[in-house]
Design a protein around this motif. Sequence first.
Motif, PDB file in Angstrom:
ATOM      1  N   SER A   1       0.831  -1.195   0.000  1.00  0.00           N
ATOM      2  CA  SER A   1       0.000   0.000   0.000  1.00  0.00           C
ATOM      3  C   SER A   1       0.865   1.245   0.000  1.00  0.00           C
ATOM      4  CB  SER A   1      -0.910   0.008   1.229  1.00  0.00           C
ATOM      5  OG  SER A   1      -0.151   0.208   2.404  1.00  0.00           O
TER       6      SER A   1
ATOM      7  N   LYS B   1      -9.455   8.494   6.744  1.00  0.00           N
ATOM      8  CA  LYS B   1      -9.773   8.753   5.341  1.00  0.00           C
ATOM      9  C   LYS B   1      -8.646   8.228   4.451  1.00  0.00           C
ATOM     10  CE  LYS B   1     -12.353  12.909   6.681  1.00  0.00           C
ATOM     11  NZ  LYS B   1     -13.690  12.300   6.592  1.00  0.00           N
ATOM     12  N   PHE B   2      -7.416   8.391   4.895  1.00  0.00           N
ATOM     13  CA  PHE B   2      -6.304   7.793   4.151  1.00  0.00           C
ATOM     14  C   PHE B   2      -6.421   6.272   4.139  1.00  0.00           C
ATOM     15  CE2 PHE B   2      -3.584  11.716   4.682  1.00  0.00           C
ATOM     16  CZ  PHE B   2      -3.299  11.867   3.329  1.00  0.00           C
TER      17      PHE B   2
ATOM     18  N   ALA C   1      -9.055   4.460   4.361  1.00  0.00           N
ATOM     19  CA  ALA C   1     -10.145   4.069   3.465  1.00  0.00           C
ATOM     20  C   ALA C   1      -9.734   4.157   2.001  1.00  0.00           C
ATOM     21  CB  ALA C   1     -11.369   4.938   3.718  1.00  0.00           C
ATOM     22  N   ALA C   2      -8.766   5.042   1.727  1.00  0.00           N
ATOM     23  CA  ALA C   2      -8.280   5.207   0.352  1.00  0.00           C
ATOM     24  C   ALA C   2      -7.111   4.278   0.029  1.00  0.00           C
ATOM     25  CB  ALA C   2      -7.864   6.659   0.130  1.00  0.00           C
TER      26      ALA C   2
ATOM     27  N   TYR D   1      -4.231   3.719   1.995  1.00  0.00           N
ATOM     28  CA  TYR D   1      -2.919   4.126   2.489  1.00  0.00           C
ATOM     29  C   TYR D   1      -2.668   3.568   3.883  1.00  0.00           C
ATOM     30  CZ  TYR D   1      -2.837   7.730  -1.161  1.00  0.00           C
ATOM     31  OH  TYR D   1      -2.841   8.389  -2.366  1.00  0.00           O
TER      32      TYR D   1
ATOM     33  N   GLU E   1     -10.386  16.177   4.409  1.00  0.00           N
ATOM     34  CA  GLU E   1     -10.823  15.681   3.098  1.00  0.00           C
ATOM     35  C   GLU E   1      -9.921  16.219   1.982  1.00  0.00           C
ATOM     36  OE1 GLU E   1     -13.161  13.603   2.118  1.00  0.00           O
ATOM     37  OE2 GLU E   1     -14.390  13.301   3.914  1.00  0.00           O
TER      38      GLU E   1
ATOM     39  N   VAL F   1      -6.389  14.478   1.919  1.00  0.00           N
ATOM     40  CA  VAL F   1      -6.417  13.167   1.261  1.00  0.00           C
ATOM     41  C   VAL F   1      -6.628  13.327  -0.244  1.00  0.00           C
ATOM     42  CG1 VAL F   1      -7.576  10.936   1.162  1.00  0.00           C
ATOM     43  CG2 VAL F   1      -7.223  12.057   3.376  1.00  0.00           C
ATOM     44  N   HIS F   2      -7.495  14.233  -0.628  1.00  0.00           N
ATOM     45  CA  HIS F   2      -7.786  14.449  -2.049  1.00  0.00           C
ATOM     46  C   HIS F   2      -6.543  14.870  -2.825  1.00  0.00           C
ATOM     47  CE1 HIS F   2      -9.682  15.894  -5.725  1.00  0.00           C
ATOM     48  NE2 HIS F   2      -9.124  17.077  -5.523  1.00  0.00           N
TER      49      HIS F   2
ATOM     50  N   ASP G   1      -4.087  11.838  -2.956  1.00  0.00           N
ATOM     51  CA  ASP G   1      -4.576  10.685  -3.703  1.00  0.00           C
ATOM     52  C   ASP G   1      -4.760  10.999  -5.184  1.00  0.00           C
ATOM     53  OD1 ASP G   1      -5.442   7.919  -3.560  1.00  0.00           O
ATOM     54  OD2 ASP G   1      -7.449   8.666  -4.017  1.00  0.00           O
ATOM     55  N   GLN G   2      -5.155  12.239  -5.494  1.00  0.00           N
ATOM     56  CA  GLN G   2      -5.404  12.622  -6.882  1.00  0.00           C
ATOM     57  C   GLN G   2      -4.261  13.428  -7.491  1.00  0.00           C
ATOM     58  OE1 GLN G   2      -8.100  11.458  -8.585  1.00  0.00           O
ATOM     59  NE2 GLN G   2      -8.417  10.311  -6.689  1.00  0.00           N
TER      60      GLN G   2
ATOM     61  N   THR H   1     -13.718  17.984  -5.334  1.00  0.00           N
ATOM     62  CA  THR H   1     -13.168  17.426  -6.566  1.00  0.00           C
ATOM     63  C   THR H   1     -13.209  18.425  -7.715  1.00  0.00           C
ATOM     64  OG1 THR H   1     -15.351  16.457  -6.976  1.00  0.00           O
ATOM     65  CG2 THR H   1     -13.687  15.037  -5.963  1.00  0.00           C
TER      66      THR H   1
END
Length: 236
Positions: free
Chosen positions: A12, A31-32, A34-35, A37, A206, A209-210, A213-214, A232
């Motif tokens: 991961s 949140k990480f 769940a994504a 990490y 949020e 993490v966004h 992750d993105q 987003t």
Amino acid sequence: MTDTTQTTGQKSKRVVILGGHGKIALLAAPKFAAAGYTVDSAIRNPDHRADVESAGANPVELSIEEASVEDFADLFAGADAVVFSAGAGGGDPKRTHAVDYEAAVRSIEAAEKSGVRRYVMVSYSRADVDIDSLDPDDSFYAYAKAKHDADARLRESSLDYTILSPGMLTLDAASKSLRLVDDQGRIDGRDPDGDERNTSRENVAEVIVHVIDQDAAVRDTVRFYDGETAITEAVR
């Protein structure tokens, strides 16, 4: 150290959070997770281990105020990203400088040294400008200068940084929607009224993490309050 092998057999992604027992960090960790990490959260107080573990992170005891560049680099080795969400909490100008500026700079240098490209700094909406309007005797000045100077050092680095600059932090649940503002903290050129500067800590989590992750807002500063535009859409 937490085992980073998932049930699929794939390794991961790993994030290191500095200031791991802070409210934003404790909201970001699950949140990480769940994504997909794994999260290593640096904490100074061993009594905070249980809270960090409950949030789904691996607590690592490290006083960032005392940690050297080498200490940070050892912690960062192999990580995909570093999040600086620490702070002295105000009140003591010397400690504010030590944590919010000096420790931040050492962590930036350590990220460069250890080869971690992605670095997210949690700052605040008027960090670029407050030192020009505040009296140096103002109790807020030490914090404003520390954040201003740490942000400036990060912008000078070779890192793929993102500086997140929210407004007045609240404990409201995440709306997952933002309003972008300028470097004066203004909304469409006007000063915000009343609660317009409010920014949910969970919204900040949020966004952290966004952007990681993105791979959004690379080498950019995102200044925001709670608003009506989906994260987003607002942060690309």
